[in-house]
Structure formats: structure tokens, C-alpha cells
Design an enzyme around this catalytic site. Structure first.
Site: not given
Length: 332
Positions: A126, A235
Site C-alpha cells: 500500500c 497512510h
């Protein structure tokens, strides 16, 4: 099209189903797959109920494509079995990413490496996906020499238990399930994934290795520090990149603004910059705080944010399947 979602009841699998529906992927038959303890449960997709099946049963059902998000060990054991049955596997685990015989793909960047012979395709980490989405067009223009990455990663990257731990701590529950060695609420833990012999975590080494494979270029150096912070999703990355060639900041912004899947949020006068809360449930990668590193020539600082469960996982996986379909690499 017959589509299997392996790990359908998990955190990423649930988002995969949501993304498949949102993007109207041509699913004519859905095969939700999970562990034996979840087999037999009912799962709703687009208003219709489907029965969750085991991996053993799913292989025999000859899906056209299988989207995997069930962990590395499961992928190592079962992806080859699906592939042998003629199913194209797009795997979201780390199992196949650095295998030299497997492609590691972000469709906007290197989808053109895929062929009909690729039966197991790896979805990148990711943190890597959002990083290369922003850096690939800049690397093409200015050529990267060195990357220094510091990540600020949400607890959803660890899984359901970590999200539950954060929620429990925020609600004053101190004797609940612990996904981390320490409390995460009001804390920052410099420990994402397991530590390796070189003192880096596995997550940090993914950021070192995966961009080079995706970009097909190992000429630039990378170092990383990954930190877990008490956000539920999304994130963030502080990135310092040294280029071989000088750049103009206005041109950098223009290049990023013209990159599909990237949104520039960089209006300091109005305090506009990327944040996890603003990236939630969105598929784009957001870039801001674009500025020169005044301590080194040809060096740029930037801040990159994305929803790690969507573009960082589920959406990129579905986009790979969409690319395969569009290129005639899956049954029409």
C-alpha cells in the site's frame, strides 16, 4: 465474468467487493472465498446473497479471475492452484511481489508489462503504490538519484485487531485485544511489520525494493522509516527525493496535476494540504507540501497521502483486473 474474491470477509476483501460494485466490474458470478470457519455464511453483493465457499471448492469453480487478499501463506499455497485451473490471480499479499517471474503492477505506471501468460500478478504494498503514483512521472522527467521516505501509517494497515485496539483505547478500555506491543492511542510506534537482520522492518524494505521493480530501474537509492500512528485509515508519507536534473516547482506541480489518479492539494495560503481524513474512501493519491530542499541541490520535499485500503490495496487490485479485461487478457 466469474470473479472470485479470496478473503472476502476480511477488511480488504470487503473493500474489494465495494470497489467492484462501484466501478461496475462485469461480475456475472461472484465467488466469495474465506476460511473454513466462514464457509456457508451469506454475503451480500449488489443486492444479492452469495454463499461463502472454501478455497478447495473455489478452485473447482473455475473463476476467470481471482482477487486475493488472504495473507502471504495462503497466496503461496493457493494462487498456483487457481492459476493451474486457468484462473488469473491478482494477489494483494507480499508473497509474489519480489518473485522475478511475477509482475508487480500499478496499472497507470506499468500495466503494459502484462501479458496473457501472466497468471499470478502481484499487487504492490500500500505504501509503495501511493509513492510511485506521485514519483513515476517526476522520475521520468528529472531522474531520481535518492529517496528518503518516512511513513505515518494507519492502524487499518495492520488489520481488524489493530483498529479494535485503537477504538478500545480511545474508549478507555485497557484490557482488550492487543495487536501491538504497546498502546497505539496517543502514541507513535516505529515498528511496521517484523524486524529484519539489517535493523529495518519488512515494511521499510518493501519501500526500498518495490519501487525499483515497478519502475524497471534500480539506479536510484532508497531508505525508509515506517511508523504506525493512531489514525483509523489512510497512510501518509514525507518524501525527500534528490534528482539528477534540476526542476522548476511550477513544472513539478503541473506534471503531478496532469497525472491520472493524482490530485495536488497544495494551497498554503488557505491551509490546504493532504490529510488521511480527506483521503478516506477515495481512490486518488493526494500530494502537497511541494517545496525545495534548501540543503541540497536538485532535491524536493513532498507529502503524499492515500486511502491504504482503496488505492493502496483493493482499488489497485480491481484496476489490474480492469486493465487485463480492457486489453483482452481475460475472457470478454
Amino acid at each position: 465474468m466469474k470473479v472470485a474474491v479470496v478473503g472476502a470477509t476480511g477488511m480488504v476483501g470487503t473493500v474489494m467487493l465495494k470497489v467492484l460494485a462501484e466501478r461496475n466490474f462485469p461480475v456475472t458470478e461472484l465467488i466469495p472465498v474465506a476460511s473454513a470457519r466462514s464457509a456457508g455464511k451469506q454475503l451480500e453483493y449488489k443486492g444479492k446473497n452469495y454463499t461463502v465457499v472454501t478455497l478447495e471448492d473455489a478452485v473447482k469453480m473455475n473463476a476467470d479471475v481471482a482477487l486475493f487478499s488472504a495473507g502471504g501463506d495462503t497466496s503461496l499455497e493457493w494462487a498456483p492452484k487457481f492459476a493451474a485451473a486457468g484462473t488469473t490471480v491478482v494477489d494483494n499479499s507480499s508473497a509474489w511481489r519480489m518473485d522475478p517471474t511475477k509482475k508487480l503492477v500499478v496499472p497507470e505506471i506499468n500495466g503494459d508489462v502484462l501479458t496473457a501468460e501472466d497468471k499470478i500478478i502481484a499487487n504492490p504494498n500500500c505504501s509503495t503504490i501511493q509513492l510511485v503514483m506521485a514519483l513515476a512521472p517526476l522520475h521520468k522527467k528529472y531522474k531520481m538519484k535518492r529517496l528518503i521516505i518516512s511513513t505515518y501509517q494507519s492502524v487499518s494497515g495492520t488489520g481488524v485487531a489493530a483498529v479494535r485496539q485503537l477504538e478500545n483505547e480511545q474508549n478507555g478500555i485497557t484490557d482488550g485485544e492487543m495487536a501491538y506491543n504497546y498502546p497505539i492511542n496517543r502514541n507513535a510506534i516505529p515498528h511496521c511489520d517484523v524486524f529484519m537482520e539489517n535493523g529495518y522492518t519488512k515494511e521499510e524494505m518493501k519501500l526500498v525494493k518495490e519501487p525499483k521493480k515497478i519502475l524497471g530501474d534500480d539506479s536510484f537509492a532508497v531508505t525508509a522509516t515506517a511508523v504506525r500512528i493512531p489514525t483509523a485509515g489512510g497512510h501518509s508519507e514525507a518524501v525527500n527525493v534528490e534528482f539528477a536534473n534540476d526542476f522548476d516547482l511550477a513544472e513539478v506541480r503541473a506534471i503531478l496535476e496532469a497525472t491520472p489518479g493524482v490530485i495536488v492539494q497544495d494551497d498554503l495560503d488557505n491551509n490546504i494540504y493532504p490529510m488521511p481524513a480527506l483521503a478516506h474512501d477515495k481512490d486518488e493519491v493526494f500530494v502537497g507540501r511541494i517545496r525545495r530542499d534548501e540543503s541540497l541541490p536538485n532535491t524536493l520535499n513532498m507529502w503524499i497521502v492515500a486511502d491504504n485500503l482503496r488505492k493502496g490495496a483493493a482499488t489497485n487490485t480491481v484496476q489490474i483486473a480492469e486493465y487485463l479485461l480492457a486489453q483482452g487478457l481475460l475472457p470478454a
